[in-house]
Scaffold this motif. Structure first.
Motif, PDB file in Angstrom:
ATOM      1  N   LEU A   1      28.656  43.512  27.009  1.00 34.97           N
ATOM      2  CA  LEU A   1      29.322  44.803  26.917  1.00 34.97           C
ATOM      3  C   LEU A   1      30.035  45.128  28.217  1.00 34.97           C
ATOM      4  CD1 LEU A   1      26.743  47.013  25.001  1.00 34.97           C
ATOM      5  CD2 LEU A   1      28.521  45.526  24.118  1.00 34.97           C
ATOM      6  N   GLU A   2      31.244  45.654  28.071  1.00 31.40           N
ATOM      7  CA  GLU A   2      32.053  46.078  29.217  1.00 31.40           C
ATOM      8  C   GLU A   2      31.284  47.138  29.990  1.00 31.40           C
ATOM      9  OE1 GLU A   2      36.264  48.411  29.956  1.00 31.40           O
ATOM     10  OE2 GLU A   2      35.734  47.855  27.946  1.00 31.40           O
ATOM     11  N   LEU A   3      31.199  47.076  31.185  1.00 30.84           N
ATOM     12  CA  LEU A   3      31.564  46.095  32.170  1.00 30.84           C
ATOM     13  C   LEU A   3      30.337  45.325  32.638  1.00 30.84           C
ATOM     14  CD1 LEU A   3      33.716  45.034  34.304  1.00 30.84           C
ATOM     15  CD2 LEU A   3      33.002  46.973  35.670  1.00 30.84           C
ATOM     16  N   GLY A   4      29.214  45.991  32.700  1.00 36.21           N
ATOM     17  CA  GLY A   4      28.020  45.377  33.280  1.00 36.21           C
ATOM     18  C   GLY A   4      27.446  44.206  32.514  1.00 36.21           C
TER      19      GLY A   4
ATOM     20  N   GLY B   1      48.932  43.661  23.150  1.00 32.23           N
ATOM     21  CA  GLY B   1      48.584  42.244  22.975  1.00 32.23           C
ATOM     22  C   GLY B   1      47.856  42.001  21.671  1.00 32.23           C
ATOM     23  N   THR B   2      46.648  41.467  21.756  1.00 31.31           N
ATOM     24  CA  THR B   2      45.870  41.152  20.549  1.00 31.31           C
ATOM     25  C   THR B   2      45.231  42.380  19.917  1.00 31.31           C
ATOM     26  OG1 THR B   2      43.872  40.758  21.845  1.00 31.31           O
ATOM     27  CG2 THR B   2      45.297  38.833  21.411  1.00 31.31           C
ATOM     28  N   CYS B   3      45.181  43.472  20.645  1.00 29.20           N
ATOM     29  CA  CYS B   3      44.588  44.736  20.153  1.00 29.20           C
ATOM     30  C   CYS B   3      43.144  44.551  19.702  1.00 29.20           C
ATOM     31  CB  CYS B   3      45.432  45.338  19.033  1.00 29.20           C
ATOM     32  SG  CYS B   3      47.100  45.756  19.552  1.00 29.20           S
TER      33      CYS B   3
ATOM     34  N   ARG C   1      25.021  51.241  20.859  1.00 27.59           N
ATOM     35  CA  ARG C   1      25.188  51.827  19.525  1.00 27.59           C
ATOM     36  C   ARG C   1      26.653  51.761  19.100  1.00 27.59           C
ATOM     37  NH1 ARG C   1      21.994  55.188  16.723  1.00 27.59           N
ATOM     38  NH2 ARG C   1      20.591  55.305  18.515  1.00 27.59           N
ATOM     39  N   ASN C   2      27.543  52.190  19.989  1.00 34.80           N
ATOM     40  CA  ASN C   2      28.977  52.171  19.678  1.00 34.80           C
ATOM     41  C   ASN C   2      29.481  50.758  19.423  1.00 34.80           C
ATOM     42  OD1 ASN C   2      28.944  54.936  20.069  1.00 34.80           O
ATOM     43  ND2 ASN C   2      29.832  54.839  22.110  1.00 34.80           N
ATOM     44  N   ALA C   3      29.073  49.817  20.277  1.00 35.04           N
ATOM     45  CA  ALA C   3      29.510  48.426  20.122  1.00 35.04           C
ATOM     46  C   ALA C   3      28.965  47.824  18.832  1.00 35.04           C
ATOM     47  CB  ALA C   3      29.062  47.592  21.318  1.00 35.04           C
ATOM     48  N   THR C   4      27.711  48.105  18.527  1.00 39.07           N
ATOM     49  CA  THR C   4      27.101  47.581  17.310  1.00 39.07           C
ATOM     50  C   THR C   4      27.850  48.058  16.075  1.00 39.07           C
ATOM     51  OG1 THR C   4      24.918  47.404  18.318  1.00 39.07           O
ATOM     52  CG2 THR C   4      24.983  47.570  15.909  1.00 39.07           C
ATOM     53  N   GLU C   5      28.105  49.348  16.017  1.00 34.08           N
ATOM     54  CA  GLU C   5      28.815  49.903  14.866  1.00 34.08           C
ATOM     55  C   GLU C   5      30.207  49.295  14.720  1.00 34.08           C
ATOM     56  OE1 GLU C   5      28.437  54.093  15.676  1.00 34.08           O
ATOM     57  OE2 GLU C   5      26.367  54.141  14.951  1.00 34.08           O
ATOM     58  N   ALA C   6      30.915  49.150  15.846  1.00 32.11           N
ATOM     59  CA  ALA C   6      32.270  48.583  15.807  1.00 32.11           C
ATOM     60  C   ALA C   6      32.240  47.110  15.392  1.00 32.11           C
ATOM     61  CB  ALA C   6      32.947  48.744  17.162  1.00 32.11           C
TER      62      ALA C   6
ATOM     63  N   ALA D   1      30.497  32.933  24.682  1.00 33.11           N
ATOM     64  CA  ALA D   1      30.410  34.333  25.096  1.00 33.11           C
ATOM     65  C   ALA D   1      31.496  35.146  24.396  1.00 33.11           C
ATOM     66  CB  ALA D   1      30.573  34.459  26.605  1.00 33.11           C
ATOM     67  N   LEU D   2      31.203  36.404  24.228  1.00 34.67           N
ATOM     68  CA  LEU D   2      32.132  37.369  23.665  1.00 34.67           C
ATOM     69  C   LEU D   2      32.127  38.557  24.602  1.00 34.67           C
ATOM     70  CD1 LEU D   2      33.739  37.887  20.952  1.00 34.67           C
ATOM     71  CD2 LEU D   2      31.743  39.233  20.262  1.00 34.67           C
ATOM     72  N   PHE D   3      33.291  39.087  24.912  1.00 34.45           N
ATOM     73  CA  PHE D   3      33.384  40.220  25.826  1.00 34.45           C
ATOM     74  C   PHE D   3      33.797  41.439  25.018  1.00 34.45           C
ATOM     75  CE2 PHE D   3      34.662  36.335  28.192  1.00 34.45           C
ATOM     76  CZ  PHE D   3      33.433  36.157  28.824  1.00 34.45           C
ATOM     77  N   VAL D   4      32.903  42.415  24.943  1.00 33.29           N
ATOM     78  CA  VAL D   4      33.069  43.553  24.055  1.00 33.29           C
ATOM     79  C   VAL D   4      33.540  44.762  24.857  1.00 33.29           C
ATOM     80  CG1 VAL D   4      31.963  45.009  22.316  1.00 33.29           C
ATOM     81  CG2 VAL D   4      31.205  42.625  22.624  1.00 33.29           C
ATOM     82  N   ARG D   5      34.730  45.247  24.498  1.00 34.43           N
ATOM     83  CA  ARG D   5      35.319  46.404  25.159  1.00 34.43           C
ATOM     84  C   ARG D   5      34.710  47.698  24.615  1.00 34.43           C
ATOM     85  NH1 ARG D   5      40.119  44.936  27.521  1.00 34.43           N
ATOM     86  NH2 ARG D   5      40.966  42.932  26.877  1.00 34.43           N
ATOM     87  N   LYS D   6      34.884  48.756  25.386  1.00 34.07           N
ATOM     88  CA  LYS D   6      34.469  50.077  24.901  1.00 34.07           C
ATOM     89  C   LYS D   6      35.412  50.561  23.804  1.00 34.07           C
ATOM     90  CE  LYS D   6      32.275  51.191  29.224  1.00 34.07           C
ATOM     91  NZ  LYS D   6      32.424  51.753  30.534  1.00 34.07           N
ATOM     92  N   GLN D   7      36.662  50.173  23.912  1.00 33.41           N
ATOM     93  CA  GLN D   7      37.671  50.489  22.902  1.00 33.41           C
ATOM     94  C   GLN D   7      38.603  49.293  22.771  1.00 33.41           C
ATOM     95  OE1 GLN D   7      39.496  53.973  24.676  1.00 33.41           O
ATOM     96  NE2 GLN D   7      38.413  55.285  23.214  1.00 33.41           N
ATOM     97  N   ALA D   8      39.120  49.112  21.579  1.00 28.92           N
ATOM     98  CA  ALA D   8      40.068  48.017  21.365  1.00 28.92           C
ATOM     99  C   ALA D   8      41.297  48.215  22.236  1.00 28.92           C
ATOM    100  CB  ALA D   8      40.478  47.968  19.894  1.00 28.92           C
TER     101      ALA D   8
END
Length: 174
Positions: free
Chosen positions: A65-68, A95-97, A124-129, A84-91
């Motif tokens: 999860l971004e950033l830590g 670019g790729t959006c 929670r937010n990342a899981t739902e997204a 690895a997958l890098f998960v943003r707080k928002q899309a």
């Protein structure tokens, strides 16, 4: 892993005293500046090594999860060979959006990696997204669990198990 020694080292490096506002808006008198251990490669590796046995066997992607969570997930990926997958707080809005960078998530089993969990809001937010994108997310592994949630953790209501390397109690005892 010598959990006590790891707790002692993280505590000595990361525990700050003062007045701090955490993500949830709570005001706390001590703060664990996780970036201080994440910026030290030897300590970061020790934390990641402690996470490896906590990974579910069917994990296909480790999602930082971004950033830590990103540097920890990168190290866990390096140690295990899992992508690895890098998960943003928002899309991204350009670019790729994408919300998550590093590969397709639909149909995959993702174990999230986070540095510190207090209320679990970011997870929670990342899981739902990620679930909306078709991923399966059932476990988050964190370096430090400050939630006090015990066995179930703060995300049990959305079906996410919290596994931690250390808890606030571990650090308080160090």
């Amino acid at each position: 892993m010598d959990r006590t020694a790891l707790a002692r080292e993280i505590d000595s490096v990361c525990r700050l005293q003062g007045t701090f506002t955490v993500r949830s808006g709570q005001v706390v008198s001590e703060y664990f500046d996780k970036y201080l251990f994440e910026a030290r490669p030897v300590l970061l590796r020790r934390v990641a090594q402690a996470m490896v046995p906590l990974l579910p066997a069917d994990t296909e992607l480790v999602g930082g999860l971004e950033l830590g969570g990103v540097p920890i997930a990168t190290m866990v990926s390096s140690l295990t060979g899992l992508p690895a997958l890098f998960v943003r707080k928002q899309a991204k809005t350009y670019g790729t959006c994408r919300l998550a960078e590093g590969g397709e998530v639909a149909g995959t089993k993702i174990t999230l990696i986070e540095d510190v969990i207090t209320t679990g809001g970011a997870v929670r937010n990342a899981t739902e997204a990620l679930r909306e994108l078709g991923a399966t997310v059932e476990v988050v592994i964190c370096a430090i669990d400050r939630s006090g949630g015990g066995e179930t953790g703060p995300l049990a209501d959305i079906g996410v198990e919290t596994r931690s390397v250390l808890t606030k109690a571990d650090l308080d005892r160090s």
